[in-house]
Scaffold this motif. Structure first.
Motif, short mmCIF file in Angstrom:
data_model
loop_
_atom_site.label_atom_id
_atom_site.label_comp_id
_atom_site.label_asym_id
_atom_site.label_seq_id
_atom_site.Cartn_x
_atom_site.Cartn_y
_atom_site.Cartn_z
N TYR A 17 2.86 8.32 -5.03
CA TYR A 17 3.18 6.91 -5.28
C TYR A 17 2.09 6.03 -4.68
O TYR A 17 1.66 6.23 -3.54
N VAL A 18 1.63 5.05 -5.48
CA VAL A 18 0.68 4.05 -4.98
C VAL A 18 1.18 2.70 -5.47
O VAL A 18 1.50 2.54 -6.65
N LYS A 19 1.25 1.73 -4.56
CA LYS A 19 1.69 0.38 -4.97
C LYS A 19 0.58 -0.26 -5.79
O LYS A 19 -0.59 -0.21 -5.41
N CYS A 20 0.98 -0.83 -6.92
CA CYS A 20 -0.04 -1.39 -7.80
C CYS A 20 0.24 -2.85 -8.12
O CYS A 20 -0.61 -3.71 -7.96
N ASP A 21 1.46 -3.15 -8.56
CA ASP A 21 1.79 -4.54 -8.89
C ASP A 21 3.28 -4.78 -8.66
O ASP A 21 3.95 -3.98 -8.00
N GLU A 22 3.81 -5.85 -9.26
CA GLU A 22 5.21 -6.24 -9.00
C GLU A 22 6.22 -5.22 -9.52
O GLU A 22 7.34 -5.13 -9.01
N MET A 23 5.85 -4.45 -10.53
CA MET A 23 6.74 -3.42 -11.08
C MET A 23 6.84 -2.22 -10.13
O MET A 23 7.77 -1.42 -10.23
N SER A 24 5.86 -2.09 -9.23
CA SER A 24 5.80 -0.90 -8.38
C SER A 24 7.06 -0.74 -7.53
O SER A 24 7.47 0.39 -7.25
N LEU A 25 7.69 -1.83 -7.12
CA LEU A 25 8.87 -1.73 -6.26
C LEU A 25 10.00 -0.97 -6.96
O LEU A 25 10.69 -0.16 -6.35
#
Ligand code: TXA
Ligand code: MG
Length: 336
Positions: free
Chosen positions: A311-319
């Motif tokens: 998992y890598v946080k990328c944008d608002e959908m990442s949550l």
């Protein structure tokens, strides 16, 4: 029971079954739902039985057009009105005080009710032809990944439900964003395609409930009973691993001898030396959302004893993606 398989042109047949108290799986833009009349207690009980769902976990009431909400809730606050005006029909569920006609069997005994107006045309037609709002939890066995394809529903529920409509693959692939308007400040109980930032733009303020990130501990109070239970899990245990592609691959490869497998991004593929399934490109969060549940279902086919999910946080959908992954992993997380 023999489960009937319907095509897109058999919506009237599905509606007839729902009207006579049956339970039918229907496509929506998020995930497939297992539908029944919101007023038929026997049918509602059959949904809980077919899914193996804990009885205190409430169901979302689905309506075919936004104005039908007035038949479901007893109070429709201004911020809830603004938000649904912007995002309905679509992947947003609002929680409001329930109307007296909504049975307590729907709400797990609570006096609030969750309502959603889906954008999927088949879903809209089934609801309007059934002539009543429909409850529809995700059409999977409780605890397993939610179904985003007709085949997923068949794998879990064939022989346990009256019918399923094949509407092809779900566009979004993760369940709706759930926003509660019961507390003073609106609260996101489940993140989804509609992000906190988008919600703030419309209604000014919104909080994210702590159980979106944290594990529920016995005796703690949760706003959404669903937060207490295990979700989305393959048979094989999953651990979420965060960090760059290089670190992730190095970590996974160092555990190679222990029959591990990777649930990874396209960019990781050249580096991982263990069996893998990709759930999309590292920066394509819409694709990741769309592929995630199908990929989790496929993890068991790798016959490994452990899945390391990158998992890598990328944008608002990442949550929304992170929330599903940590639940699938039973909150087992390694931060590299
Ligand atoms: O996208 C979706 O929302 C899909 C499709 C089929 O519409 N439905 C779905 O339903 O995900 P389900 O039952 O799998 O998830 C509903 C979630 C659960 O976590 C439940 O606890 C919560 O919504 N919920 C329902 N009613 C509630 C209420 N009155 N208060 C708090 N949480 C509620
Ligand atoms: Mg569900």
């Amino acid at each position: 029971m023999e489960t009937k398989f319907f095509g897109k042109n058999q919506i009237a047949d599905a509606a007839k079954i729902l009207k006579s108290g049956g339970i039918v799986a229907i496509p929506t833009e998020t995930v497939y739902g297992l539908a029944a009349s919101a007023y038929n207690i026997k049918a509602i009980e059959n949904i809980f039985k077919a899914k193996g769902r804990p009885l205190d976990n409430p169901l979302i009431v689905h309506i075919s057009s936004p104005e039908e909400i007035y038949g479901v809730v007893s109070e429709f606050s201004e911020p809830a009105k603004k938000l649904t005006k912007k995002f309905w029909p679509g992947p947003l569920t609002v929680i409001l005080p329930k109307n007296k006609d909504i049975p307590l069997e729907v709400t797990g005994g609570m006096d609030s009710v969750a309502v959603r107006c889906p954008a999927n045309v088949i879903a809209q037609k089934v609801i309007s032809m059934a002539g009543v709002p429909l409850v529809a939890p995700s059409a999977n066995i409780s605890g397993k990944p939610s179904p985003t394809k007709f085949e997923h529903v068949v794998a879990d529920l064939n022989g346990k439900i009256d019918a399923v409509i094949d509407g092809g693959d779900c566009e979004i692939g993760l369940e709706s964003t759930v926003v509660s308007f019961i507390s003073n400040v609106p609260k996101i109980l489940r993140p989804g395609r509609v992000s906190a930032e988008e919600i703030k733009k419309i209604i000014g303020e919104v909080e994210v409930d702590k159980f979106v990130y944290e594990k529920f501990q016995k005796d703690q109070k949760v706003l959404s009973p669903g937060m207490k239970y295990k979700h989305y899990s393959p048979q094989t245990p999953v651990t979420v691993v965060t960090g760059s592609s290089e670190k992730y691959a190095e970590f996974v490869n160092s555990n190679m001898g222990q029959n591990v497998a990777a649930l990874c991004f396209d960019e990781d593929i050249p580096f991982v030396k263990v069996p893998y399934i990709s759930y999309g490109s590292i920066s394509a969060t819409s694709d990741q959302a769309c592929n995630l549940f199908g990929a989790l279902r496929k993890c068991d086919e790798l016959n490994s004893s452990k899945i390391y999910a990158h998992y890598v946080k990328c944008d608002e959908m990442s949550l929304a993606i992170y929330n599903r992954l940590i639940r699938a992993a039973g909150f087992s997380i390694i931060e590299l």
